[in-house]
Design a protein around this motif. Sequence first.
Motif, mmCIF file in Angstrom:
data_model
loop_
_atom_site.group_PDB
_atom_site.id
_atom_site.type_symbol
_atom_site.label_atom_id
_atom_site.label_comp_id
_atom_site.label_asym_id
_atom_site.label_seq_id
_atom_site.Cartn_x
_atom_site.Cartn_y
_atom_site.Cartn_z
ATOM 1 N N ARG A 276 34.884 -0.064 -8.871
ATOM 2 C CA ARG A 276 33.455 0.015 -9.180
ATOM 3 C C ARG A 276 33.195 -0.360 -10.636
ATOM 4 N N ARG A 277 34.010 0.162 -11.554
ATOM 5 C CA ARG A 277 33.837 -0.161 -12.979
ATOM 6 C C ARG A 277 34.140 -1.634 -13.241
ATOM 7 N N ALA A 278 35.106 -2.199 -12.544
ATOM 8 C CA ALA A 278 35.412 -3.627 -12.708
ATOM 9 C C ALA A 278 34.238 -4.484 -12.237
ATOM 10 N N VAL A 279 33.610 -4.091 -11.134
ATOM 11 C CA VAL A 279 32.437 -4.817 -10.636
ATOM 12 C C VAL A 279 31.305 -4.703 -11.648
ATOM 13 N N GLU A 280 31.086 -3.519 -12.181
ATOM 14 C CA GLU A 280 30.042 -3.348 -13.196
ATOM 15 C C GLU A 280 30.328 -4.219 -14.414
ATOM 16 N N ALA A 281 31.591 -4.274 -14.833
ATOM 17 C CA ALA A 281 31.964 -5.115 -15.983
ATOM 18 C C ALA A 281 31.689 -6.583 -15.676
ATOM 19 N N ILE B 227 37.438 -8.709 -18.547
ATOM 20 C CA ILE B 227 37.237 -7.421 -17.863
ATOM 21 C C ILE B 227 38.051 -6.333 -18.563
ATOM 22 N N SER B 228 39.292 -6.649 -18.925
ATOM 23 C CA SER B 228 40.152 -5.682 -19.623
ATOM 24 C C SER B 228 39.532 -5.282 -20.958
ATOM 25 N N ALA B 229 38.972 -6.261 -21.675
ATOM 26 C CA ALA B 229 38.335 -5.960 -22.961
ATOM 27 C C ALA B 229 37.121 -5.053 -22.768
ATOM 28 N N ILE B 230 36.274 -5.385 -21.801
ATOM 29 C CA ILE B 230 35.071 -4.580 -21.555
ATOM 30 C C ILE B 230 35.452 -3.155 -21.166
ATOM 31 N N LEU B 231 36.456 -3.019 -20.326
ATOM 32 C CA LEU B 231 36.883 -1.685 -19.876
ATOM 33 C C LEU B 231 37.756 -0.974 -20.902
ATOM 34 N N GLU B 232 38.052 -1.683 -22.000
ATOM 35 C CA GLU B 232 38.832 -1.124 -23.113
ATOM 36 C C GLU B 232 40.181 -0.564 -22.658
ATOM 37 N N THR B 233 40.888 -1.367 -21.861
ATOM 38 C CA THR B 233 42.223 -0.967 -21.414
ATOM 39 C C THR B 233 43.248 -1.467 -22.425
ATOM 40 N N LYS B 234 44.324 -0.723 -22.579
ATOM 41 C CA LYS B 234 45.377 -1.137 -23.510
ATOM 42 C C LYS B 234 46.149 -2.330 -22.957
ATOM 43 N N ILE C 105 22.748 -4.492 -13.053
ATOM 44 C CA ILE C 105 22.324 -4.477 -14.453
ATOM 45 C C ILE C 105 21.079 -3.615 -14.632
ATOM 46 N N ASP C 106 20.128 -3.738 -13.726
ATOM 47 C CA ASP C 106 18.922 -2.903 -13.814
ATOM 48 C C ASP C 106 19.287 -1.423 -13.750
ATOM 49 N N TRP C 107 20.199 -1.094 -12.828
ATOM 50 C CA TRP C 107 20.627 0.300 -12.705
ATOM 51 C C TRP C 107 21.361 0.756 -13.961
ATOM 52 N N MET C 108 22.308 -0.061 -14.435
ATOM 53 C CA MET C 108 23.088 0.322 -15.616
ATOM 54 C C MET C 108 22.201 0.478 -16.842
ATOM 55 N N ARG D 181 26.325 2.892 -22.300
ATOM 56 C CA ARG D 181 27.528 2.177 -21.839
ATOM 57 C C ARG D 181 27.219 0.701 -21.621
ATOM 58 N N TYR D 182 26.066 0.404 -21.039
ATOM 59 C CA TYR D 182 25.671 -0.981 -20.803
ATOM 60 C C TYR D 182 25.588 -1.749 -22.120
ATOM 61 N N GLN D 183 24.952 -1.175 -23.125
ATOM 62 C CA GLN D 183 24.841 -1.843 -24.427
ATOM 63 C C GLN D 183 26.208 -2.000 -25.098
ATOM 64 N N LEU D 184 27.040 -0.993 -24.993
ATOM 65 C CA LEU D 184 28.385 -1.073 -25.558
ATOM 66 C C LEU D 184 29.175 -2.193 -24.887
ATOM 67 N N TRP D 185 29.119 -2.258 -23.574
ATOM 68 C CA TRP D 185 29.852 -3.302 -22.844
ATOM 69 C C TRP D 185 29.342 -4.685 -23.211
ATOM 70 N N ARG D 186 28.026 -4.838 -23.400
ATOM 71 C CA ARG D 186 27.469 -6.128 -23.818
ATOM 72 C C ARG D 186 27.989 -6.508 -25.198
ATOM 73 N N LYS D 187 28.066 -5.539 -26.098
ATOM 74 C CA LYS D 187 28.573 -5.811 -27.446
ATOM 75 C C LYS D 187 30.050 -6.187 -27.401
ATOM 76 N N ILE D 188 30.830 -5.451 -26.635
ATOM 77 C CA ILE D 188 32.258 -5.773 -26.493
ATOM 78 C C ILE D 188 32.417 -7.179 -25.930
ATOM 79 N N ALA D 189 31.638 -7.499 -24.903
ATOM 80 C CA ALA D 189 31.717 -8.831 -24.287
ATOM 81 C C ALA D 189 31.338 -9.908 -25.299
#
Length: 188
Positions: free
Chosen positions: A36-41, A53-60, A95-98, A105-113
């Motif tokens: 689900r989080r990967a789809v959101e990313a 996707i790994s960067a957005i999800l902040e995985t090591k 995106i509308d839901w997030m 979280r949505y804004q953070l993920w956009r910045k990371i991306a």
Amino acid sequence: LRMAILAARTGSLDTARDAGELANAILHAIGDSDLRRAVEACAVVRRASRDLISAILETKEPIPLSLVEAVEALPFAMRDAEGIYIAEPVRRAIIDWMSAVEAERYQLWRKIAADWIVSRLRAAGRTGRWRHMAALLHLLAQTALRNAFFPPDAAAPPGEPARAQDFDHIFQIADIRHCPDERARLEV
């Protein structure tokens, strides 16, 4: 569609009042929180690679290839040479839901991306810059500006079956885009 049917069967859609709630119901029907989080990313960006996707999800470590394949297997996800993308109506609903429910979280993920894309843009060769610029333009918050580059209701260009004489050109395009796996699939 299969997830929408599952969500309907389990009663998750009975309370959905709008596209955001429908997206939430479908995403929760996935069941697997990592998926689900990967789809959101993937929904946050124009095209998503495993690294993005790994960067957005902040995985090591890079996300498992099996997770990428699970995203690709969803009926509303597709993959091309640039990466995975979510069908626009589903992407827009997510995106509308997030942005309404998980705005921080949505804004953070956009910045990371955006940061990840900019770092790749600087190192991209001349032929790859357009892809990264398109990805950045897609992240624009101003709907009117983004829609000027990516019209939401634009019809897909018409397609026709390739003829035998087209394959030399198709192989040349695959070679230019450095897609040997695509060329191998076409040659079969």
